[in-house]
Design a protein around this motif. Structure first.
Motif, PDB file in Angstrom:
ATOM      1  N   UNK A  74       0.836  -1.212   0.000  1.00 39.18           N
ATOM      2  CA  UNK A  74       0.000   0.000   0.000  1.00 39.18           C
ATOM      3  C   UNK A  74       0.866   1.256   0.000  1.00 39.18           C
ATOM      4  N   UNK A  75       1.939   1.253   0.781  1.00 40.71           N
ATOM      5  CA  UNK A  75       2.828   2.420   0.848  1.00 40.71           C
ATOM      6  C   UNK A  75       3.484   2.710  -0.498  1.00 40.71           C
ATOM      7  N   UNK A  76       3.594   1.696  -1.324  1.00 43.14           N
ATOM      8  CA  UNK A  76       4.193   1.888  -2.642  1.00 43.14           C
ATOM      9  C   UNK A  76       3.158   2.190  -3.728  1.00 43.14           C
ATOM     10  N   UNK A  77       1.966   2.564  -3.294  1.00 42.36           N
ATOM     11  CA  UNK A  77       0.978   3.103  -4.229  1.00 42.36           C
ATOM     12  C   UNK A  77       0.110   2.095  -4.957  1.00 42.36           C
ATOM     13  N   UNK A  78       0.231   0.818  -4.591  1.00 40.05           N
ATOM     14  CA  UNK A  78      -0.505  -0.218  -5.315  1.00 40.05           C
ATOM     15  C   UNK A  78      -2.016   0.031  -5.294  1.00 40.05           C
ATOM     16  N   UNK A  79      -2.546   0.506  -4.155  1.00 46.83           N
ATOM     17  CA  UNK A  79      -3.995   0.693  -4.020  1.00 46.83           C
ATOM     18  C   UNK A  79      -4.431   2.142  -4.254  1.00 46.83           C
ATOM     19  N   UNK A  80      -3.467   3.011  -4.615  1.00 46.12           N
ATOM     20  CA  UNK A  80      -3.793   4.435  -4.706  1.00 46.12           C
ATOM     21  C   UNK A  80      -4.967   4.726  -5.658  1.00 46.12           C
ATOM     22  N   UNK A  81      -4.988   4.129  -6.868  1.00 50.86           N
ATOM     23  CA  UNK A  81      -6.152   4.384  -7.746  1.00 50.86           C
ATOM     24  C   UNK A  81      -7.484   3.954  -7.116  1.00 50.86           C
ATOM     25  N   UNK A  82      -7.465   2.864  -6.373  1.00 47.42           N
ATOM     26  CA  UNK A  82      -8.683   2.402  -5.689  1.00 47.42           C
ATOM     27  C   UNK A  82      -9.117   3.405  -4.622  1.00 47.42           C
ATOM     28  N   UNK A  83      -8.155   3.862  -3.839  1.00 42.85           N
ATOM     29  CA  UNK A  83      -8.481   4.805  -2.767  1.00 42.85           C
ATOM     30  C   UNK A  83      -9.013   6.123  -3.320  1.00 42.85           C
ATOM     31  N   UNK A  84      -8.423   6.551  -4.436  1.00 45.73           N
ATOM     32  CA  UNK A  84      -8.871   7.785  -5.084  1.00 45.73           C
ATOM     33  C   UNK A  84     -10.315   7.632  -5.559  1.00 45.73           C
ATOM     34  N   UNK A  85     -10.581   6.498  -6.192  1.00 47.00           N
ATOM     35  CA  UNK A  85     -11.914   6.240  -6.730  1.00 47.00           C
ATOM     36  C   UNK A  85     -12.956   6.205  -5.606  1.00 47.00           C
ATOM     37  N   UNK A  86     -12.616   5.528  -4.517  1.00 42.85           N
ATOM     38  CA  UNK A  86     -13.570   5.405  -3.412  1.00 42.85           C
ATOM     39  C   UNK A  86     -13.806   6.760  -2.737  1.00 42.85           C
ATOM     40  N   UNK A  87     -12.749   7.543  -2.546  1.00 43.46           N
ATOM     41  CA  UNK A  87     -12.950   8.829  -1.877  1.00 43.46           C
ATOM     42  C   UNK A  87     -13.761   9.786  -2.757  1.00 43.46           C
ATOM     43  N   UNK A  88     -13.539   9.755  -4.075  1.00 44.83           N
ATOM     44  CA  UNK A  88     -14.360  10.572  -4.987  1.00 44.83           C
ATOM     45  C   UNK A  88     -15.821  10.132  -4.922  1.00 44.83           C
ATOM     46  N   UNK A  89     -15.999   8.832  -4.915  1.00 41.66           N
ATOM     47  CA  UNK A  89     -17.340   8.257  -4.842  1.00 41.66           C
ATOM     48  C   UNK A  89     -18.070   8.718  -3.577  1.00 41.66           C
ATOM     49  N   UNK A  90     -17.371   8.686  -2.463  1.00 37.21           N
ATOM     50  CA  UNK A  90     -17.978   9.119  -1.192  1.00 37.21           C
ATOM     51  C   UNK A  90     -18.332  10.602  -1.259  1.00 37.21           C
ATOM     52  N   UNK A  91     -17.410  11.410  -1.790  1.00 36.29           N
ATOM     53  CA  UNK A  91     -17.679  12.854  -1.884  1.00 36.29           C
ATOM     54  C   UNK A  91     -18.905  13.112  -2.760  1.00 36.29           C
ATOM     55  N   UNK A  92     -19.031  12.382  -3.866  1.00 28.68           N
ATOM     56  CA  UNK A  92     -20.165  12.586  -4.766  1.00 28.68           C
ATOM     57  C   UNK A  92     -21.479  12.114  -4.167  1.00 28.68           C
ATOM     58  N   UNK A  93     -21.441  11.003  -3.465  1.00 28.10           N
ATOM     59  CA  UNK A  93     -22.684  10.393  -2.962  1.00 28.10           C
ATOM     60  C   UNK A  93     -23.201  11.062  -1.698  1.00 28.10           C
ATOM     61  N   UNK A  94     -22.296  11.563  -0.874  1.00 27.15           N
ATOM     62  CA  UNK A  94     -22.708  11.887   0.497  1.00 27.15           C
ATOM     63  C   UNK A  94     -23.081  13.343   0.751  1.00 27.15           C
ATOM     64  N   UNK A  95     -22.938  14.229  -0.236  1.00 29.22           N
ATOM     65  CA  UNK A  95     -23.280  15.643  -0.040  1.00 29.22           C
ATOM     66  C   UNK A  95     -22.726  16.149   1.293  1.00 29.22           C
ATOM     67  N   UNK A  96     -21.431  16.207   1.403  1.00 31.50           N
ATOM     68  CA  UNK A  96     -20.778  16.526   2.672  1.00 31.50           C
ATOM     69  C   UNK A  96     -21.178  17.904   3.174  1.00 31.50           C
ATOM     70  N   UNK A  97     -21.519  17.980   4.436  1.00 35.60           N
ATOM     71  CA  UNK A  97     -21.827  19.271   5.049  1.00 35.60           C
ATOM     72  C   UNK A  97     -20.978  19.434   6.310  1.00 35.60           C
ATOM     73  N   UNK A  98     -21.517  20.126   7.282  1.00 35.80           N
ATOM     74  CA  UNK A  98     -20.738  20.403   8.492  1.00 35.80           C
ATOM     75  C   UNK A  98     -20.520  19.172   9.375  1.00 35.80           C
TER      76      UNK A  98
END
Ligand SMILES: [Zn+2]
Length: 287
Positions: A74-98
């Motif tokens: 993980x430290x060598x970036x193997x999962x980085x594309x997955x983590x990026x995809x999931x965090x974008x997905x969460x930001x899009x789905x969850x309508x983040x507020x306060x």
């Protein structure tokens, strides 16, 4: 501040999410030292800041070497594309507020996925659970500011409707518990391998062709029975790993349990580097 105190303060701030794994009554932090329920069942915070909430003997084949290996990968970036995809997905789905977004990683292992995804989203409470103490220990040592628990997913120590997001990444599910733990607006994100995931390793370690290939159809069917599928993404790419990363790659996956030491050595000797296939389905569901 030491790890135990950092963790105790974080758990204290969010103690309302916990329920006793023995009697389901509410829990609170006592003396920044233990999580205690109203019936006095007591679970101490360990030196490195995690809490062991296991109430029955459980065995797992996932050991320290596997988790240390996955951490290196993980430290060598193997999962980085997955983590990026999931965090974008969460930001899009969850309508983040306060509000602080509460994310549970069910089967978090050594915590690389949760720590990386949390880092990409602001205002997150991260909670990681795994039955493997060796994994939680690595997680707690490396990632403070996340609540890490050794816990049994079948009797998880959290109140109902607590989490906005449940992550279940390359790890077994418990849909009944996921339904209980997720709030009504919450999403479950489950990551499962597709047939080509790590196929280079599969080809080496399995002689029989039927074991070399793999279908995730049954897992998808079970997901769709427990949850309303709202989205599905595929993440497919190759990653080039240097020779030094091939041993940890082999050791981080249960695939290697069926490999003999000779096979692993033979694989390593003929490689100077390796193109490894990442091929995953990301399932998104609501209750
Ligand atoms: Zn209790």
């Amino acid at each position: 501040m030491n790890k135990k105190m950092i963790s105790a303060k974080l758990i204290n701030e969010f103690e309302e999410i916990f329920q006793c794994p023995l009697c389901t009554s509410p829990m609170r932090i006592v003396a920044f030292k233990s999580l205690v329920c109203s019936n006095n069942h007591t679970f101490d915070i360990a030196k490195y800041g995690y809490v062991n909430l296991i109430t029955r003997p459980l065995t797992t084949r996932y050991d320290k070497e596997l988790f240390e290996s996955r951490k290196i990968i993980a430290e060598n970036g193997f999962f980085e594309p997955l983590h990026k995809m999931i965090s974008e997905l969460i930001k899009n789905e969850m309508h983040l507020d306060e509000e602080t977004l509460k994310i549970l990683d069910a089967g978090c292992g050594e915590g690389s996925h949760l720590a990386s995804i949390k880092h990409k989203i602001v205002k997150v409470l991260g909670v990681g659970i795994d039955i493997a103490k060796e994994g939680i220990l690595v997680a707690a040592k490396n990632h403070p500011n996340i609540i890490w628990c050794v816990a049994d997913l079948a009797h998880s120590p959290f109140k109902s409707n607590t989490f906005d997001v449940i992550l279940n990444i390359l790890s077994p599910a418990n849909y009944r518990e996921f339904r209980r733990l997720l709030n009504d607006k919450g999403i479950l994100i489950k990551v499962i391998p597709r047939s080509d995931y790590l196929k280079e390793l599969r080809e080496i370690f399995f002689d029989e062709p039927q074991k070399q290939s793999y279908s995730n159809q049954k897992i998808i069917q079970r997901f769709n029975t427990g949850f309303e599928a709202v989205d599905k993404f595929r993440l497919s790419h190759n990653i080039s790993l240097s020779k030094s990363l091939i041993p940890p790659l082999i050791r981080m996956t249960p695939l290697s349990w069926s490999a003999t030491e000779e096979k692993v050595q033979a694989f390593l000797e003929k490689m100077s580097s390796a193109e490894i296939t990442v091929d995953l389905d990301i399932l998104v569901g609501k209750k």
